[in-house]
Motif scaffolding. Sequence first.
Motif, PDB file in Angstrom:
ATOM      1  N   LEU A 157     -16.823  -5.224 -25.339  1.00 29.27           N
ATOM      2  CA  LEU A 157     -17.763  -4.806 -26.376  1.00 29.27           C
ATOM      3  C   LEU A 157     -18.987  -4.055 -25.868  1.00 29.27           C
ATOM      4  O   LEU A 157     -19.748  -3.526 -26.658  1.00 29.27           O
ATOM      5  N   VAL A 158     -19.202  -3.988 -24.556  1.00 36.01           N
ATOM      6  CA  VAL A 158     -20.363  -3.271 -24.026  1.00 36.01           C
ATOM      7  C   VAL A 158     -19.996  -2.345 -22.868  1.00 36.01           C
ATOM      8  O   VAL A 158     -20.836  -1.592 -22.394  1.00 36.01           O
ATOM      9  N   GLY A 159     -18.777  -2.416 -22.383  1.00 37.05           N
ATOM     10  CA  GLY A 159     -18.344  -1.638 -21.227  1.00 37.05           C
ATOM     11  C   GLY A 159     -18.020  -0.202 -21.589  1.00 37.05           C
ATOM     12  O   GLY A 159     -18.386   0.291 -22.662  1.00 37.05           O
ATOM     13  N   PRO A 160     -17.301   0.462 -20.704  1.00 36.71           N
ATOM     14  CA  PRO A 160     -16.960   1.869 -20.952  1.00 36.71           C
ATOM     15  C   PRO A 160     -16.010   2.024 -22.137  1.00 36.71           C
ATOM     16  O   PRO A 160     -15.207   1.151 -22.426  1.00 36.71           O
ATOM     17  N   TYR A 161     -16.132   3.155 -22.799  1.00 35.23           N
ATOM     18  CA  TYR A 161     -15.309   3.469 -23.958  1.00 35.23           C
ATOM     19  C   TYR A 161     -13.931   3.928 -23.497  1.00 35.23           C
ATOM     20  O   TYR A 161     -13.809   4.752 -22.591  1.00 35.23           O
ATOM     21  N   LEU A 162     -12.891   3.384 -24.107  1.00 38.91           N
ATOM     22  CA  LEU A 162     -11.519   3.800 -23.836  1.00 38.91           C
ATOM     23  C   LEU A 162     -10.935   4.422 -25.097  1.00 38.91           C
ATOM     24  O   LEU A 162     -11.151   3.929 -26.200  1.00 38.91           O
ATOM     25  N   LYS A 163     -10.204   5.493 -24.918  1.00 41.63           N
ATOM     26  CA  LYS A 163      -9.573   6.143 -26.083  1.00 41.63           C
ATOM     27  C   LYS A 163      -8.577   5.209 -26.751  1.00 41.63           C
ATOM     28  O   LYS A 163      -8.565   5.066 -27.962  1.00 41.63           O
ATOM     29  N   ASP A 164      -7.743   4.545 -25.943  1.00 38.51           N
ATOM     30  CA  ASP A 164      -6.746   3.610 -26.476  1.00 38.51           C
ATOM     31  C   ASP A 164      -6.805   2.329 -25.645  1.00 38.51           C
ATOM     32  O   ASP A 164      -6.159   2.235 -24.610  1.00 38.51           O
ATOM     33  N   LYS A 165      -7.602   1.373 -26.076  1.00 36.35           N
ATOM     34  CA  LYS A 165      -7.757   0.129 -25.326  1.00 36.35           C
ATOM     35  C   LYS A 165      -6.495  -0.705 -25.471  1.00 36.35           C
ATOM     36  O   LYS A 165      -6.009  -0.935 -26.573  1.00 36.35           O
ATOM     37  N   PRO A 166      -5.941  -1.210 -24.349  1.00 43.04           N
ATOM     38  CA  PRO A 166      -4.707  -2.013 -24.409  1.00 43.04           C
ATOM     39  C   PRO A 166      -4.924  -3.331 -25.158  1.00 43.04           C
ATOM     40  O   PRO A 166      -6.037  -3.861 -25.222  1.00 43.04           O
ATOM     41  N   PHE A 167      -3.838  -3.851 -25.691  1.00 40.53           N
ATOM     42  CA  PHE A 167      -3.914  -5.106 -26.444  1.00 40.53           C
ATOM     43  C   PHE A 167      -4.348  -6.268 -25.551  1.00 40.53           C
ATOM     44  O   PHE A 167      -4.973  -7.214 -26.027  1.00 40.53           O
ATOM     45  N   ALA A 168      -4.041  -6.205 -24.264  1.00 41.85           N
ATOM     46  CA  ALA A 168      -4.438  -7.284 -23.350  1.00 41.85           C
ATOM     47  C   ALA A 168      -5.957  -7.439 -23.312  1.00 41.85           C
ATOM     48  O   ALA A 168      -6.467  -8.563 -23.268  1.00 41.85           O
TER      49      ALA A 168
ATOM     50  N   LEU B 291     -14.344  -8.390 -34.137  1.00 42.55           N
ATOM     51  CA  LEU B 291     -14.978  -7.444 -33.219  1.00 42.55           C
ATOM     52  C   LEU B 291     -14.024  -6.809 -32.206  1.00 42.55           C
ATOM     53  O   LEU B 291     -14.128  -5.606 -31.960  1.00 42.55           O
ATOM     54  N   PRO B 292     -13.105  -7.545 -31.599  1.00 41.82           N
ATOM     55  CA  PRO B 292     -12.222  -6.879 -30.622  1.00 41.82           C
ATOM     56  C   PRO B 292     -11.381  -5.761 -31.219  1.00 41.82           C
ATOM     57  O   PRO B 292     -11.030  -4.811 -30.517  1.00 41.82           O
ATOM     58  N   TYR B 293     -11.074  -5.841 -32.481  1.00 38.58           N
ATOM     59  CA  TYR B 293     -10.243  -4.818 -33.123  1.00 38.58           C
ATOM     60  C   TYR B 293     -11.057  -3.631 -33.613  1.00 38.58           C
ATOM     61  O   TYR B 293     -10.515  -2.572 -33.874  1.00 38.58           O
ATOM     62  N   LEU B 294     -12.349  -3.787 -33.738  1.00 33.16           N
ATOM     63  CA  LEU B 294     -13.191  -2.726 -34.272  1.00 33.16           C
ATOM     64  C   LEU B 294     -13.827  -1.868 -33.192  1.00 33.16           C
ATOM     65  O   LEU B 294     -14.336  -0.789 -33.478  1.00 33.16           O
ATOM     66  N   SER B 295     -13.840  -2.347 -31.957  1.00 32.01           N
ATOM     67  CA  SER B 295     -14.510  -1.639 -30.871  1.00 32.01           C
ATOM     68  C   SER B 295     -13.500  -1.203 -29.819  1.00 32.01           C
ATOM     69  O   SER B 295     -12.572  -1.937 -29.487  1.00 32.01           O
ATOM     70  N   ASN B 296     -13.692  -0.004 -29.272  1.00 26.81           N
ATOM     71  CA  ASN B 296     -12.846   0.477 -28.185  1.00 26.81           C
ATOM     72  C   ASN B 296     -13.546   0.349 -26.848  1.00 26.81           C
ATOM     73  O   ASN B 296     -13.110   0.919 -25.860  1.00 26.81           O
ATOM     74  N   ARG B 297     -14.632  -0.374 -26.797  1.00 25.71           N
ATOM     75  CA  ARG B 297     -15.334  -0.616 -25.539  1.00 25.71           C
ATOM     76  C   ARG B 297     -14.798  -1.891 -24.897  1.00 25.71           C
ATOM     77  O   ARG B 297     -14.511  -2.861 -25.591  1.00 25.71           O
TER      78      ARG B 297
END
Length: 102
Positions: free
Chosen positions: A29-40, A20-26
């Motif tokens: 998993l429920v917060g704001p959408y990020l274009k490029d979510k950091p690996f941290a 799930l962490p790799y499939l979602s950019n939120r």
Amino acid sequence: MNQSALVWLLLALMLLAANLPYLSNRILLVGPYLKDKPFAWRALELCLLAALSLSAGMLFESHVGQRHPQRWEFYAAALCLFVTLGFPGFVWRYLRRGRHED
């Protein structure tokens, strides 16, 4: 539900949770959408989902019978299994699709 079905259900839950962490950019998993979510953020989500999966495993174990005490070796092996189950999502996010491609 018998013990064998609970084990397969837990493995399926862990497989889904590990990817799930790799499939979602939120965020979380429920917060704001990020274009490029950091690996941290993905690593933090992975740790939280691993803890939730281990908690579900403990709940299943107490449902079937008496829960056995575990030492650090069990948790280290469980964490390694969880990270291994998340490998397909990691490959899809960082190796196959590219880091900045959406």
